[in-house]
Design an enzyme around this catalytic site. Structure first.
Site, short mmCIF file in Angstrom:
data_model
loop_
_atom_site.label_atom_id
_atom_site.label_comp_id
_atom_site.label_asym_id
_atom_site.label_seq_id
_atom_site.Cartn_x
_atom_site.Cartn_y
_atom_site.Cartn_z
N HIS A 177 0.83 -1.21 0.00
CA HIS A 177 0.00 0.00 0.00
C HIS A 177 0.87 1.26 0.00
CE1 HIS A 177 -3.61 2.35 1.45
NE2 HIS A 177 -2.65 3.11 1.94
N GLU A 178 1.84 1.33 0.91
CA GLU A 178 2.66 2.54 1.02
C GLU A 178 3.57 2.71 -0.20
OE1 GLU A 178 1.97 4.80 3.03
OE2 GLU A 178 0.64 3.64 4.31
N HIS A 181 1.70 4.46 -2.82
CA HIS A 181 1.76 5.92 -2.71
C HIS A 181 3.11 6.44 -3.24
CE1 HIS A 181 -1.94 6.35 -0.53
NE2 HIS A 181 -1.52 5.77 0.58
#
Lengths: 288, 250
Positions: A177-178, A181
């Site tokens: 997920h990170e 980003h």
């Protein structure tokens, strides 16, 4: 080679912005001006682990690092991006204050300024720490790198790495997920039901995060009312907030966005070394 | 860098929504969250900027917020908030009603029922600004400290606590003021000022006020006829913290 992969670049001085509307327009013009051959999209990102600890607290084993890289590679396989690390480059920073760094804090800035391992234009700096407050992790966006390279990278709660203590967030998907980003993706619920949302066409807008394991049979959950009939809330997308074992997909639109963001802001990743065989394939496929 | 510059205008009526003219603690919480974000952005050259402007109308609520956040707020007479915004910034009005014109409007509740949809203000503003959003665990997994405040605790003290830390909230249960915080520094300070620890690690989502707590509940505080307890996630009787948050039960 970057220019060859993407065609002619847009004016880079206009690209350092987080403004969603301007970002969207810039990305559209970038795509229109570039040649993004999907068959040539291949990239291996060198990953440098920086484990911030408080004595024995926060130590991460080699097995956990290998498992984390394996989770990242499985998740990003459809994008053509892979991750690799070298055990010789792992750094352990024993500092009780840095270990408890908060997001956006002076501790975070000092820790990163002192301990960033490698040039952020060419690799991923992957920090682990224990920020507290229920925080699982955070990342910088690609557009921020040019203006603030010292802060570039992801910071993960140490317990979220595979085998960690942060169940149900201990299977390595928080890093997926990170890193999403870090490669330019927003949450699928970005902006709620207000356009442009996450600026990706095939992730339907929903009003806020989904947590836990939302049922497939209870669709459409918090999908926005403007969604066409039959569209489903993206409850299995890596850029939602569901449990690790509930995340398993990036959409084609997200993959498109990742590569556009790399081309616009992280072109330093596209070295011959990082692109390996894809670089050779590209060179043989293109006549100069 | 040319990031987003956002100017958030607190409408005077927003501060007292549903509270009979008194300062609404939800508004205090939002103001604190916004100011912390503004300070964080200021300290980090990521390009985004956030300014908070208070439209003052001389009301008790506006004065009470000033008492909590005086040095951090730009105050202008209502309704001139947008004119006090820095040049080039995008004004966003935090209000109770839709406002016509060019001003972008974030409607959060109404004057009768109070503030609604104030949750996740930090995340929503970060999204608006295009800056990183730290990911938090699901609320079910987060614990905080539960304190019983000393009987002499003033409303100003409670406002200040809510202003200073995200997620801090309180309830007045028949005269016993109970405060929940996830900020350990804040908990340390309140304990030093006489607050009593009810729980060092309570799940807010499992906190309920009940007449007859189940046998597997952990009672934390008894008030006349009721028990505040941490209960299993499946328990649905009584009132949960969402009902109790900033409420006064007599």
């Amino acid at each position: 080679m970057t220019e060859a992969l993407y065609g002619r670049r847009c004016a880079t001085h206009e690209l350092s912005t987080g403004d969603l509307a301007r970002m969207s327009a810039l990305e559209d013009s970038f795509r229109a001006a570039s040649r993004m051959e999907s068959s040539l999209r291949a990239l291996c990102i060198k990953t440098h682990f920086i484990h911030v600890t408080d004595g024995a607290q926060g130590r991460i084993s080699q097995t956990q690092r290998e498992d984390q890289i394996a989770v990242l590679n499985a998740a990003y396989a459809p994008t053509g991006i892979s991750f690799a690390y070298d055990e010789d480059m792992v750094v352990e920073v024993d500092n009780p204050d840095f270990y408890r760094m908060g997001h956006g804090s002076l501790r975070e800035r000092n820790c990163k300024t002192l301990h960033q391992v490698d040039d952020p234009q060419k690799c991923l700096n992957f920090y682990t720490a224990a920020p507290g407050g229920g925080l699982l992790g955070w990342a910088t966006f690609p557009y921020m790198m040019e203006g603030d390279p010292a802060m570039d990278g992801v910071v993960m709660l140490d317990g979220t790495l595979p085998g960690g203590t942060a169940a149900p967030y201990n299977l390595g998907a928080t890093a997926v997920h990170e890193v999403g980003h870090w490669l330019g993706l927003y949450h699928t619920f970005q902006g709620g039901c207000v356009p442009p949302g996450d600026d990706v066409a095939d992730t339907p807008a929903h009003s806020g995060p989904n947590y836990g394991k939302p049922s497939d049979s209870d669709q459409p959950h918090n999908l926005c009312p403007t969604a066409p009939a039959g569209v489903l809330c993206p409850i299995h997308n890596y850029m939602n907030y569901v449990d690790d074992d509930w995340m398993n997909e990036f959409t084609e639109g997200q993959i498109e966005r990742i590569w556009a963001q790399i081309g616009m802001f992280r072109s330093g990743l596209l070295t011959a070394d990082n692109r390996g065989e894809a670089e050779a394939a590209f060179a043989s496929a293109v006549s100069w | 860098m040319t990031g987003v510059a956002l100017c958030l205008i607190l409408e005077a009526g927003f501060l007292a929504a549903g509270e009979g003219g008194h300062l609404n603690p939800e508004a205090v919480s939002v103001a604190g969250t916004v100011l912390r974000l503004a300070q964080e952005l200021h300290a980090n050259p990521a390009g985004a900027e956030l300014t908070l402007v208070l439209e003052e109308d001389g009301s008790d609520a506006a004065q009470a917020l000033r008492a909590v956040a005086d040095r951090d707020l730009i105050g202008v007479p209502a309704p001139a908030g947008a004119q006090a915004c820095p040049p080039g910034s995008r004004p966003l009005l935090l209000s109770l009603r839709l406002v016509a014109g060019d001003l972008r409007n974030w409607v959060m509740g109404d004057a009768r029922t109070g503030l609604e949809d104030v949750s996740d203000a930090d995340r929503k503003l970060r999204e608006e600004l295009g800056v990183p959003v730290p990911r938090r665990m699901a609320p079910d997994h987060i614990t905080g400290e539960l304190l019983r405040m000393p009987p002499s605790t003033s409303i100003d003290t409670l406002h200040r606590a809510v202003f200073e830390a995200d997620q801090t909230s309180w309830a007045n249960l028949a005269g016993a003021v109970v405060l929940y915080t996830e900020n350990s520094d804040q908990a340390d300070g309140l304990r030093a000022d006489g607050a009593q620890v009810l729980s060092r690690a309570v799940h807010l989502t499992r906190l309920r006020l009940l007449r007859d707590p189940p046998t597997d509940a952990v009672p934390l505080l008894t008030v006349p006829g009721m028990v505040l307890a941490e209960v299993p996630a499946t328990e649905t009787s009584g009132l949960n913290w969402r009902d109790l948050r900033f409420a006064t039960l007599r």
